[in-house]
Design an enzyme around this catalytic site. Structure first.
Site, mmCIF file in Angstrom:
data_model
loop_
_atom_site.group_PDB
_atom_site.id
_atom_site.type_symbol
_atom_site.label_atom_id
_atom_site.label_comp_id
_atom_site.label_asym_id
_atom_site.label_seq_id
_atom_site.Cartn_x
_atom_site.Cartn_y
_atom_site.Cartn_z
ATOM 1 N N ASN A 211 0.849 -1.184 0.000
ATOM 2 C CA ASN A 211 0.000 0.000 0.000
ATOM 3 C C ASN A 211 0.891 1.243 0.000
ATOM 4 O OD1 ASN A 211 0.505 0.841 2.897
ATOM 5 N ND2 ASN A 211 -0.331 -1.212 3.232
ATOM 6 N N ASP A 280 -3.548 -6.908 4.551
ATOM 7 C CA ASP A 280 -4.507 -7.892 5.067
ATOM 8 C C ASP A 280 -4.433 -9.213 4.318
ATOM 9 O OD1 ASP A 280 -5.617 -6.161 6.993
ATOM 10 O OD2 ASP A 280 -6.838 -5.188 5.454
ATOM 11 N N LYS A 290 10.631 -15.352 -11.070
ATOM 12 C CA LYS A 290 9.609 -14.464 -11.606
ATOM 13 C C LYS A 290 8.536 -15.265 -12.338
ATOM 14 C CE LYS A 290 8.847 -10.729 -14.910
ATOM 15 N NZ LYS A 290 9.432 -9.811 -15.904
ATOM 16 N N ASP A 307 -3.786 -11.035 12.053
ATOM 17 C CA ASP A 307 -4.267 -9.768 12.589
ATOM 18 C C ASP A 307 -3.483 -9.474 13.865
ATOM 19 O OD1 ASP A 307 -5.662 -7.661 13.808
ATOM 20 O OD2 ASP A 307 -7.566 -8.278 12.915
ATOM 21 N N ILE A 308 -2.432 -8.674 13.724
ATOM 22 C CA ILE A 308 -1.528 -8.405 14.848
ATOM 23 C C ILE A 308 -2.252 -7.658 15.959
ATOM 24 C CG2 ILE A 308 0.645 -7.320 15.530
ATOM 25 C CD1 ILE A 308 1.544 -7.544 12.602
ATOM 26 N N LYS A 338 -14.375 -1.581 15.515
ATOM 27 C CA LYS A 338 -13.014 -2.095 15.648
ATOM 28 C C LYS A 338 -12.482 -1.952 17.068
ATOM 29 C CE LYS A 338 -8.525 -1.779 13.290
ATOM 30 N NZ LYS A 338 -7.780 -1.130 12.168
ATOM 31 N N LYS A 342 -11.326 -5.388 19.124
ATOM 32 C CA LYS A 342 -9.889 -5.622 19.302
ATOM 33 C C LYS A 342 -9.373 -5.222 20.684
ATOM 34 C CE LYS A 342 -9.137 -5.638 14.389
ATOM 35 N NZ LYS A 342 -8.200 -5.487 13.274
#
Length: 402
Positions: A211, A280, A290, A307-308, A338, A342
């Protein structure tokens, strides 16, 4: 200074040296980082950079005259000295250092130095041979003995063509030292772990999922926490940005590596700030060579990464756990779900689809959410300001637990 309610007030003194052009960059950087800056120039400094430059960069006029009748009807130079929360002189020439060391007050800047009770930070800049002269060393030591903070000078080639110590410290280094001077020491001795940056999940040696995160938000949290006295560990994904000095930095690439680095270090941490933009999803298998063109559906199967943040929330006891939620729609609704799922003490949510508060932007517009349902929405501000506002919250939570 209350980081949560006001902009830090910086009085920037500019003296007469070629490094005065770097003072303009310093003023601009401090403004970008959230400070209100006012500039006082010596007559010699005006020969190198015009006052209009600083007025444009800071949004504040530069005093023209020591005894401006409009200002001095209210003892304007004393008001300016009282206004400052920190005084920065950059560049600080040998002449200025001598006057400051001896307590002379023959112009506006030197008078302000004597009239102000604010911390003083100086950034020396001069010819290397001048800097090595015993008189300059003695003057600097006298200033240090009085509590003046000195940053630089750096080594290198100076404007006169000589090599050696004498270059003014870079604006980023000056700003770093200045923010440390302003920071409250409310996290002194606190062990704090921050994650920052993206992760990369490789499909093959030349392709990966990731990202646009640069890690700036987490880096600024680490910088601010260190400045407030915390013992900081920064787990940092791939980025072109340099980590702040004075923190332990652990470089990682993938979500799996980040998870391992975090879980290995969480036991002794009092605060964990999970600011990284972890992928994710990842390819089920990373190919050793390659992958050639073909049917995309046959090339890659995606699976979820660990999911840390959820794992940290499930295992935490007395730790303060802060998470980030990067959303593109229904920001508050998704964030509220969330924080409960969490087991977080604080959640920082923002809309990353906005150009001024998304990935790679120098600014952010965030919302703080608590488990009790409180929502505080902050205006657009620099990421360093956001970091300090976040740490204000963390300090209060730690204080409530004592």
């Amino acid at each position: 200074m209350n980081q949560a309610t006001e902009k830090p007030r910086v009085l920037l003194g500019v003296t007469g040296g070629i490094a005065a052009y770097k003072a303009a960059e310093t003023a601009s950087l401090l403004c970008q980082q959230g400070a209100e800056v006012r500039v006082v120039m010596t007559d010699a400094a005006r020969e190198f950079v015009g006052p209009l430059t600083f007025a444009a960069l800071t949004g504040n006029p530069v005093p023209d005259d020591w005894f401006d009748p409009h200002e001095e009807s209210t003892i304007g130079h004393i008001d300016l000295a009282r206004w400052a929360q920190v005084v920065l002189v950059a560049p600080a020439t040998a002449n200025f250092l001598a006057k400051a060391a001896c307590g002379l007050a023959d112009d506006l800047l030197s008078t302000l130095i004597l009239a102000s009770t604010a911390p003083l930070l100086v950034a020396p800049a001069m010819n290397p041979q001048m800097f090595k002269h015993p008189t300059v060393s003695e003057n600097l030591q006298r200033l240090r003995d009085r509590g003046v903070k000195v940053v630089g000078p750096a080594e290198g080639r100076t404007a006169c063509g000589e090599e050696g110590p004498g270059r003014m410290a870079e604006p980023a280094a000056i700003a770093e030292t200045l923010w440390d001077l302003l920071a409250p020491q409310d996290l002194e001795g606190v062990s704090l772990l921050v994650t920052a940056g993206p992760t990369r999940e490789h499909l093959d040696p030349v392709r990966f999922l990731s990202n646009p995160s640069t890690g700036l938000m987490g880096i600024e949290v680490a910088r601010a926490a260190r400045g407030r006295g915390a013992k900081v560990c920064l787990v940092l994904g791939p980025t072109h940005l340099e980590p702040p000095p004075g923190v332990e930095t652990v470089a990682v690439t993938s979500a799996e590596e980040m998870a391992a680095a975090v879980f290995e270090r969480t036991g002794g941490m009092q605060v964990i700030v999970k600011a990284a933009a972890v992928s994710d999803f990842k390819p089920q298998d990373c190919q050793p060579q390659k992958v050639k063109k073909g049917d995309p559906s046959e090339i890659c199967t995606l699976v979820g990464t660990q999911d840390i943040l959820s794992a940290l929330g499930a295992r935490k006891d007395s730790q303060v756990l802060v998470g980030f939620a990067a959303e593109t729609e229904q920001v508050l609704e998704h964030a509220a779900a969330k924080i409960k799922a969490k087991n977080l003490d604080l959640l920082v949510a923002n809309d990353v689809s906005a150009a001024d508060s998304g990935f790679a932007a120098p600014t952010n517009r965030v919302h703080f959410l608590t488990p009790e349902g409180e929502v505080e929405s902050l205006p657009l501000m620099s990421k360093l300001e956001v970091a300090h506002r976040l740490l204000d919250r963390v300090a209060r939570i730690l204080g409530d637990e004592d």
